[in-house]
Design a protein around this motif. Structure first.
Motif, PDB file in Angstrom:
ATOM      1  N   ASN A   8     -23.084  48.665   2.278  1.00  0.00           N
ATOM      2  CA  ASN A   8     -22.227  47.663   1.647  1.00  0.00           C
ATOM      3  C   ASN A   8     -21.334  46.948   2.665  1.00  0.00           C
ATOM      4  N   ILE A   9     -20.825  47.690   3.634  1.00  0.00           N
ATOM      5  CA  ILE A   9     -19.996  47.080   4.679  1.00  0.00           C
ATOM      6  C   ILE A   9     -20.817  46.094   5.492  1.00  0.00           C
ATOM      7  N   ILE A  10     -22.026  46.480   5.864  1.00  0.00           N
ATOM      8  CA  ILE A  10     -22.898  45.589   6.642  1.00  0.00           C
ATOM      9  C   ILE A  10     -23.249  44.349   5.830  1.00  0.00           C
ATOM     10  N   GLU A  11     -23.483  44.511   4.553  1.00  0.00           N
ATOM     11  CA  GLU A  11     -23.763  43.362   3.688  1.00  0.00           C
ATOM     12  C   GLU A  11     -22.593  42.377   3.733  1.00  0.00           C
ATOM     13  N   GLY A  12     -21.388  42.890   3.644  1.00  0.00           N
ATOM     14  CA  GLY A  12     -20.199  42.039   3.722  1.00  0.00           C
ATOM     15  C   GLY A  12     -20.069  41.354   5.067  1.00  0.00           C
ATOM     16  N   ILE A  13     -20.346  42.084   6.133  1.00  0.00           N
ATOM     17  CA  ILE A  13     -20.291  41.508   7.478  1.00  0.00           C
ATOM     18  C   ILE A  13     -21.264  40.347   7.599  1.00  0.00           C
ATOM     19  N   LEU A  14     -22.497  40.555   7.160  1.00  0.00           N
ATOM     20  CA  LEU A  14     -23.513  39.511   7.268  1.00  0.00           C
ATOM     21  C   LEU A  14     -23.161  38.306   6.409  1.00  0.00           C
ATOM     22  N   PHE A  15     -22.577  38.534   5.246  1.00  0.00           N
ATOM     23  CA  PHE A  15     -22.180  37.433   4.367  1.00  0.00           C
ATOM     24  C   PHE A  15     -21.094  36.583   5.017  1.00  0.00           C
ATOM     25  N   VAL A  16     -20.069  37.229   5.513  1.00  0.00           N
ATOM     26  CA  VAL A  16     -18.939  36.506   6.097  1.00  0.00           C
ATOM     27  C   VAL A  16     -19.323  35.840   7.416  1.00  0.00           C
ATOM     28  N   ALA A  17     -20.174  36.507   8.207  1.00  0.00           N
ATOM     29  CA  ALA A  17     -20.539  35.978   9.520  1.00  0.00           C
ATOM     30  C   ALA A  17     -21.234  34.628   9.413  1.00  0.00           C
ATOM     31  N   GLY A  18     -22.131  34.492   8.456  1.00  0.00           N
ATOM     32  CA  GLY A  18     -22.858  33.236   8.314  1.00  0.00           C
ATOM     33  C   GLY A  18     -23.971  33.054   9.322  1.00  0.00           C
ATOM     34  N   ASN A  19     -23.844  33.669  10.475  1.00  0.00           N
ATOM     35  CA  ASN A  19     -24.859  33.608  11.526  1.00  0.00           C
ATOM     36  C   ASN A  19     -25.395  35.014  11.772  1.00  0.00           C
ATOM     37  N   LYS A  38     -29.777  50.309  11.429  1.00  0.00           N
ATOM     38  CA  LYS A  38     -31.130  49.827  11.142  1.00  0.00           C
ATOM     39  C   LYS A  38     -31.595  50.284   9.759  1.00  0.00           C
ATOM     40  N   LYS A  39     -31.278  51.507   9.382  1.00  0.00           N
ATOM     41  CA  LYS A  39     -31.647  52.011   8.052  1.00  0.00           C
ATOM     42  C   LYS A  39     -30.898  51.243   6.960  1.00  0.00           C
ATOM     43  N   ALA A  40     -29.634  50.946   7.207  1.00  0.00           N
ATOM     44  CA  ALA A  40     -28.851  50.174   6.239  1.00  0.00           C
ATOM     45  C   ALA A  40     -29.421  48.768   6.079  1.00  0.00           C
ATOM     46  N   ILE A  41     -29.841  48.166   7.176  1.00  0.00           N
ATOM     47  CA  ILE A  41     -30.451  46.830   7.126  1.00  0.00           C
ATOM     48  C   ILE A  41     -31.739  46.878   6.298  1.00  0.00           C
ATOM     49  N   GLU A  42     -32.531  47.912   6.482  1.00  0.00           N
ATOM     50  CA  GLU A  42     -33.766  48.051   5.703  1.00  0.00           C
ATOM     51  C   GLU A  42     -33.444  48.206   4.216  1.00  0.00           C
ATOM     52  N   ALA A  43     -32.388  48.940   3.894  1.00  0.00           N
ATOM     53  CA  ALA A  43     -31.967  49.078   2.495  1.00  0.00           C
ATOM     54  C   ALA A  43     -31.542  47.729   1.923  1.00  0.00           C
ATOM     55  N   LEU A  44     -30.856  46.925   2.735  1.00  0.00           N
ATOM     56  CA  LEU A  44     -30.458  45.583   2.286  1.00  0.00           C
ATOM     57  C   LEU A  44     -31.672  44.684   2.091  1.00  0.00           C
ATOM     58  N   LYS A  45     -32.653  44.798   2.973  1.00  0.00           N
ATOM     59  CA  LYS A  45     -33.878  43.998   2.823  1.00  0.00           C
ATOM     60  C   LYS A  45     -34.555  44.319   1.494  1.00  0.00           C
ATOM     61  N   GLU A  46     -34.576  45.601   1.152  1.00  0.00           N
ATOM     62  CA  GLU A  46     -35.194  46.004  -0.112  1.00  0.00           C
ATOM     63  C   GLU A  46     -34.373  45.511  -1.306  1.00  0.00           C
ATOM     64  N   LYS A  47     -33.055  45.623  -1.196  1.00  0.00           N
ATOM     65  CA  LYS A  47     -32.166  45.181  -2.271  1.00  0.00           C
ATOM     66  C   LYS A  47     -32.289  43.683  -2.523  1.00  0.00           C
TER      67      LYS A  47
END
Length: 80
Positions: A8-19, A38-47
């Motif tokens: 969830n934290i990484i999702e927020g980071i990617l949203f705010v970053a924009g890049n 990397k595992k969290a990113i894969e979970a986000l890709k699936e989500k």
């Protein structure tokens, strides 16, 4: 922090970053293992797959949120 919280934290980071954000920067600054990032990113890709309006892409050890190409026409209509 647990796996879900990291995701969830990484999702927020990617949203705010924009890049794109370097995965190693996320790991270093959050003081977690790169493998866990990397595992969290894969979970986000699936989500954010299939019918979601948002996709997560990775390239050159970076991650970024993007719009789903399936909705490009509608997104373009609203934003242009």
């Amino acid at each position: 922090m647990d796996k879900k919280q990291l995701t969830n934290i990484i999702e927020g980071i990617l949203f705010v970053a924009g890049n794109a954000v370097e995965l190693k920067d996320i790991a270093e600054k959050l003081e977690v293992k790169l493998d866990d990032v990397k595992k969290a990113i894969e979970a986000l890709k699936e989500k954010h797959s299939k019918e979601s309006g948002i996709n997560v892409i990775t390239f050159k050890d970076k991650a970024q949120l993007t719009s789903n190409p399936a909705f490009a026409e509608q997104i373009s209509t609203v934003l242009n």
